[in-house]
Scaffold this active site. Structure first.
Site: not given
Length: 179
Positions: A112-113
């Protein structure tokens, strides 16, 4: 319980605000495969996960960024979560651990991030990877070839997009550590 990763140690680097499933899913899979999975953070004590935008559970920190030595680990896992990822990418000690892992050719796995710190440490140039879609421009601008896939392995780097990808991410992470 398999012991295919017995003797392996993995550092899960997080600060408050990490996406809880992106820590607990890989940690559980690694431990079930026989590895030790340490939670490493900026400060001792506890670190709080989030379920998207809502604070969730607090987890015990095993060691801190300033005490952790990459020589003690076989891999680094960087869970996402916007707050965590935005904080950790600016932490010089976390950056040092990630850069040391890259220099030592250890597995670096991001969800993800979590990929933000790789862009901030100049570790994505020429790499094919994936992430949460909002990081596409950041990763491309840092020199990565961004693709929209469940999981991507490019050399020592493993990347996934979101919590739904955790089973595929875990499979590739365990395969890399078992190799």
């Amino acid at each position: 319980m398999s012991n295919s990763l017995k003797g392996k140690r993995v550092a899960l680097l997080v600060t408050d605000g990490f996406e809880q499933a992106e820590l607990t899913g890989p940690k559980q899979a690694l431990e079930q495969a026989g590895a030790t999975a340490d939670i490493v953070s900026a400060k001792a004590g506890g670190v709080t996960g989030w379920n998207h935008t809502t604070p969730a559970d607090t987890f015990t920190v095993d060691t801190t960024f300033d005490s952790a030595r990459i020589e003690d680990y076989d891999a680094i896992v960087l869970p996402g979560g916007v707050v965590n990822s935005d904080t950790i990418r600016m932490d010089e000690l976390a950056q040092k651990l990630v850069k040391d892992a890259a220099r030592a050719n250890k597995t670096i796995a991001v969800i993800c991030h979590g990929a933000w710190i790789l862009a901030s440490t100049d570790l994505v140039k020429g790499k094919t990877m994936t992430s949460w879609p909002s990081l596409t421009d950041d990763l491309k601008n840092a020199g990565a070839n961004w693709v929209d896939q469940e999981v991507v392995v490019d050399g020592q780097l493993i990347s996934s997009r979101k919590p739904d990808d955790i089973p595929a991410f875990n499979k590739k992470l365990i395969e890399a550590l078992a190799a």
